[in-house]
Write a protein that holds these residues in place. Structure first.
Motif, PDB file in Angstrom:
ATOM      1  N   SER A   2     -15.361  -5.798  -0.809  1.00 18.46           N
ATOM      2  CA  SER A   2     -14.289  -4.995  -0.219  1.00 18.46           C
ATOM      3  C   SER A   2     -13.907  -5.537   1.149  1.00 18.46           C
ATOM      4  CB  SER A   2     -14.735  -3.535  -0.085  1.00 18.46           C
ATOM      5  OG  SER A   2     -14.919  -2.939  -1.358  1.00 18.46           O
ATOM      6  N   LYS A  26     -10.464  -2.287  -1.863  1.00 20.84           N
ATOM      7  CA  LYS A  26     -11.576  -2.536  -2.779  1.00 20.84           C
ATOM      8  C   LYS A  26     -11.387  -3.846  -3.547  1.00 20.84           C
ATOM      9  CE  LYS A  26     -12.862   2.311  -3.498  1.00 20.84           C
ATOM     10  NZ  LYS A  26     -11.941   2.883  -2.493  1.00 20.84           N
ATOM     11  N   LYS A  27     -12.503  -4.404  -3.967  1.00 25.39           N
ATOM     12  CA  LYS A  27     -12.497  -5.646  -4.740  1.00 25.39           C
ATOM     13  C   LYS A  27     -11.615  -5.492  -5.976  1.00 25.39           C
ATOM     14  CE  LYS A  27     -15.501  -8.854  -7.251  1.00 25.39           C
ATOM     15  NZ  LYS A  27     -16.869  -9.165  -7.683  1.00 25.39           N
ATOM     16  N   ASP A  62     -16.896  -7.224   3.305  1.00 27.86           N
ATOM     17  CA  ASP A  62     -18.239  -6.640   3.223  1.00 27.86           C
ATOM     18  C   ASP A  62     -18.898  -6.733   4.610  1.00 27.86           C
ATOM     19  OD1 ASP A  62     -18.002  -5.728   0.679  1.00 27.86           O
ATOM     20  OD2 ASP A  62     -19.083  -7.355  -0.261  1.00 27.86           O
ATOM     21  N   SER A 159     -11.491 -14.902  -3.098  1.00 23.74           N
ATOM     22  CA  SER A 159     -11.711 -13.473  -3.335  1.00 23.74           C
ATOM     23  C   SER A 159     -10.447 -12.671  -3.080  1.00 23.74           C
ATOM     24  CB  SER A 159     -12.831 -12.951  -2.419  1.00 23.74           C
ATOM     25  OG  SER A 159     -14.054 -13.584  -2.708  1.00 23.74           O
ATOM     26  N   THR A 192      -8.554  -9.849  -5.358  1.00 31.99           N
ATOM     27  CA  THR A 192      -7.849  -8.815  -4.603  1.00 31.99           C
ATOM     28  C   THR A 192      -6.525  -9.414  -4.132  1.00 31.99           C
ATOM     29  OG1 THR A 192      -9.948  -7.904  -3.837  1.00 31.99           O
ATOM     30  CG2 THR A 192      -7.966  -7.291  -2.591  1.00 31.99           C
TER      31      THR A 192
END
Length: 348
Positions: A2, A26-27, A62, A159, A192
């Motif tokens: 996240s 959020k992921k 994170d 990511s 994401t």
């Protein structure tokens, strides 16, 4: 993983561009940042990407700090891919060279030459660009150039994908096609996506959640359905599909329309509208009729687009926009009634 933004603010001289932004992404979410020019949406994206350091606050993936009062991780060291409005392609590099470029960064040094080659080939194939791999940007169409930018962004499997108005330079038909491409990328990669746009239709069509911004601050965060059907501020109601603001007075859970005997029932209307004596109505929530219980109005303009007709109307309560089907047609200058569909017969 996240992404967290905690009390992020940005000043340019004496001008505040971001005001105390706090949110969690959020992921795997597809987040659209929506707002008019100058609202701070691109500044927010640049802060996440590492192009600027926030004046205050923390940005972290994170537990990995990207930006705070002591840390500023450079762009190339963040686990990000980026797609820009201008495509940002070099005229002297082929499609293949563009897509290979991110694989030469330090973040990809753990991969072998063969792994990098396969990743580049796969990204090019996923975007349908194999026949054009040796071509230069000047030999490609606008849609093909956009696919090159997307392939370059996803090749390293980041990511997070940052997209800054990536479709604004494309024509209307191509935009629809590229929306599907971006949604396919989202489902295939699981990345994401943080997508900046001023186009409400793009945000409503693609996003899991929408962040509506105004003057550097967040006005509302919600699903497309929540943003559209349950706006929490007058700005959100007027910016997303241009709500009609019916004037009147609230008494208990009923709205008494000004200048008429009409009474509308509360449909989970936000408190801000009740405080201002307003009942927000989307253009398609009215129907037009030559008779019946509704607001008396005069048609001032009609625009036919095949699937629906958009009317502009004037009445004692203000100026209104109404979308109807094509089964009936009203002429400019004609007197009509605007009837709220889900409350027909309420209040006389």
């Amino acid at each position: 993983m996240s992404l967290y933004l905690e009390h992020v603010s940005q000043q340019f001289g004496q001008t505040p561009a971001l005001r105390d932004i706090t949110l969690e992404i959020k992921k795997g979410e597809f987040i659209a940042i929506l707002g008019p020019s100058g609202c701070g949406k691109t500044t927010l994206l640049r802060a996440i990407g590492g192009f600027i350091k926030p004046t205050e606050g923390t940005i972290r993936l994170d537990e990995t700090i990207y930006s705070d009062g002591h840390t500023m991780v450079p762009v190339e060291a963040r686990d990000l891919g980026m797609v820009f409005q201008s495509f940002a392609l070099w005229p002297h590099m082929t499609v293949e060279e563009h897509v290979r470029f991110p694989m030469e960064s330090k973040r990809q040094k753990h991969l072998s030459a063969e792994e990098k080659r396969r990743a580049v080939e796969q990204a090019i194939a996923n975007m349908g660009l194999l026949p054009y791999a040796k071509r230069l940007p000047g030999e490609l169409s606008g849609g093909q150039r956009q696919r090159v930018a997307l392939a370059r962004a996803i090749v390293g499997k980041p990511s997070i994908l940052l997209m800054d108005e990536p479709l604004s330079a494309l024509d209307a038909e191509l935009k629809i096609s590229m929306r599907r491409e971006i949604q396919d990328i989202h489902s295939q990669t699981g990345a994401t996506i943080i997508y900046v746009t001023h186009d409400q239709s793009e945000a409503l069509a693609m996003a899991d959640r929408i962040i509506v911004m105004k003057n550097g601050a967040i006005e509302q965060i919600g699903t497309p359905q929540e943003i559209y059907a349950s706006p929490r501020t007058e700005f959100v109601a007027s910016f997303v599909s241009k709500c009609n603001m019916v004037q009147g007075k609230w008494r208990d859970h009923q709205f008494h329309v000004a200048g008429s005997t009409l009474v509308y029932e509360d449909q989970a209307i936000a408190p801000v509208f009740k405080e201002k004596g307003i009942y927000p109505v989307r253009p398609e929530q009215f129907r037009l009729s030559r008779t019946g219980q509704g607001l008396a109005a005069t048609v001032t303009n009609r625009q036919y687009n095949g699937r629906e007709i958009q009317y502009s109307l004037r009445c004692a309560n203000g100026w209104f926009t109404v979308y109807t089907g094509c089964e009936a047609m009203f002429q400019p200058g004609e007197e009509v009634r605007m009837i709220l569909k889900d409350q027909e017969g309420a209040g006389r």
